[in-house]
Enzyme design. Structure first.
Site, PDB file in Angstrom:
ATOM      1  N   ARG A   9      11.378  -1.535  10.630  1.00  0.00           N
ATOM      2  CA  ARG A   9      10.330  -1.405  11.653  1.00  0.00           C
ATOM      3  C   ARG A   9      10.057  -2.137  12.499  1.00  0.00           C
ATOM      4  NH1 ARG A   9       5.265   0.078   7.911  1.00  0.00           N
ATOM      5  NH2 ARG A   9       4.080  -0.745   9.954  1.00  0.00           N
ATOM      6  N   ARG A  25      -0.832  -8.744  13.386  1.00  0.00           N
ATOM      7  CA  ARG A  25      -0.808  -7.877  12.229  1.00  0.00           C
ATOM      8  C   ARG A  25      -1.519  -8.688  11.364  1.00  0.00           C
ATOM      9  NH1 ARG A  25       4.287  -5.521  10.505  1.00  0.00           N
ATOM     10  NH2 ARG A  25       2.811  -3.409   9.372  1.00  0.00           N
ATOM     11  N   ARG A  76      11.442  -5.606   4.620  1.00  0.00           N
ATOM     12  CA  ARG A  76      11.483  -4.315   4.093  1.00  0.00           C
ATOM     13  C   ARG A  76      12.853  -3.444   5.001  1.00  0.00           C
ATOM     14  NH1 ARG A  76       5.561  -1.932   5.369  1.00  0.00           N
ATOM     15  NH2 ARG A  76       5.561  -2.528   7.159  1.00  0.00           N
ATOM     16  N   ARG A 101      -9.900   0.815   8.087  1.00  0.00           N
ATOM     17  CA  ARG A 101      -9.391  -0.122   8.941  1.00  0.00           C
ATOM     18  C   ARG A 101     -10.227  -1.119   9.400  1.00  0.00           C
ATOM     19  NH1 ARG A 101      -3.669   0.399   8.910  1.00  0.00           N
ATOM     20  NH2 ARG A 101      -2.930  -1.264   8.907  1.00  0.00           N
ATOM     21  N   LYS A 112       0.542  -1.465  -0.128  1.00  0.00           N
ATOM     22  CA  LYS A 112       0.030   0.168   0.129  1.00  0.00           C
ATOM     23  C   LYS A 112       0.724   1.031  -0.027  1.00  0.00           C
ATOM     24  CE  LYS A 112      -2.533  -1.282   4.209  1.00  0.00           C
ATOM     25  NZ  LYS A 112      -1.295  -2.445   4.174  1.00  0.00           N
TER      26      LYS A 112
END
Ligand code: AP5
Length: 221
Positions: free
Chosen positions: A161, A172, A128, A88, A13
């Site tokens: 992160r 998540r 990431r 969300r 996203k």
């Protein structure tokens, strides 16, 4: 264009939001980025959000909704926006409808879903890296910077992160299945959802996204 991007954690996203927002000519508004900026600045909002984010849980609506309401009232968002990470849940979507009606007597044009499976999510999130200064998103295998841990764009330090640890990723994904999947069904039921395959090279996904948006106002930009 008033556009929402949905998809599981790591669907791309944030990566796609930048390209799509530029193409359509609207500001990109990411609730995750706003929370992370508040966390790094140590604001009261950041301190409150951090404990939820570190667990991979949703930050309570009382905090999130006011933050979004204020951001959408800023002048650059009045004629259009791309929302990444909000809504969300179905209750957040209902509040967004109210905000748009109250502030600009308008409504969403389209919700774009990025579709990827859980194995791909895990591969993407575990590699990431994000630039501490410009927020550009990299991946150690799929989109590596020229020098490890240094942003090609501005030389900033890259960091991993806190919520990209294996156990937090699992939570998540569960939160997504329980709380956000019903939102996708909600928008599909209202005829507002367009889904695209978000696997394959980043540029190919961008082309698919822009093609999917073409029928909507300003999507032909
Ligand atoms: P948020 O930041 O929104 O996290 P998320 O939805 O879990 O999504 P991510 O940012 O992890 O992934 P992404 O889909 O943007 O993928 P990316 O482009 O980085 O939210 C964080 C937290 O804030 C939440 O857990 C919650 O606590 C809180 N929060 C936020 N909004 C909230 C709300 N509305 N209500 C309550 N709480 C809220 O890509 C991932 C990796 O894959 C990158 O390394 C990238 O380089 C790579 N990649 C991207 N595309 C490709 C491709 N096509 N091929 C290969 N690799 C790719």
């Amino acid at each position: 264009m008033r556009l929402v991007l949905v998809g599981p954690p790591g669907a791309g996203k944030g990566t796609q939001a930048q390209f799509i927002a530029e193409h359509v000519g609207v500001p990109k508004i990411s609730t995750g980025d706003i929370f992370r900026a508040n966390v790094s600045q140590g604001t009261p909002l950041g301190l409150e959000a951090k404990e939820y984010m570190d667990r991979g849980d949703l930050v309570p609506d009382g905090v999130t909704i006011e933050m979004v309401r204020n951001r959408l009232a800023e002048p650059d968002a009045i004629t259009g926006f791309l929302l990444d990470g909000f809504p969300r849940t179905v209750p957040q979507a209902e509040v967004l409808d109210d905000i748009l009606r109250e502030t600009a007597d308008t409504k969403l044009d389209v919700v774009l879903e990025l579709v990827v499976d859980d194995d791909e999510v895990i591969r993407r999130l575990s590699g990431r890296r994000t630039c501490r200064t410009c927020n550009h998103i990299w991946h150690v295998d799929f989109d590596p910077p020229k020098v490890p841990d240094v942003c090609d764009i501005d030389g900033g330090e890259l960091f991993q992160r806190d919520d990209d640890k294996a156990e937090t990723i699992a939570n998540r994904l569960q939160v997504y299945a329980e709380q956000t999947a019903p939102l996708v069904a909600y928008y599909a039921g209202r005829g507002m959802l367009v889904g695209i395959d978000a696997t394959g090279p980043v540029d190919d996904v961008t082309v698919r996204a822009i093609d999917a948006l073409r029928p909507f106002p300003a999507g032909e930009a």
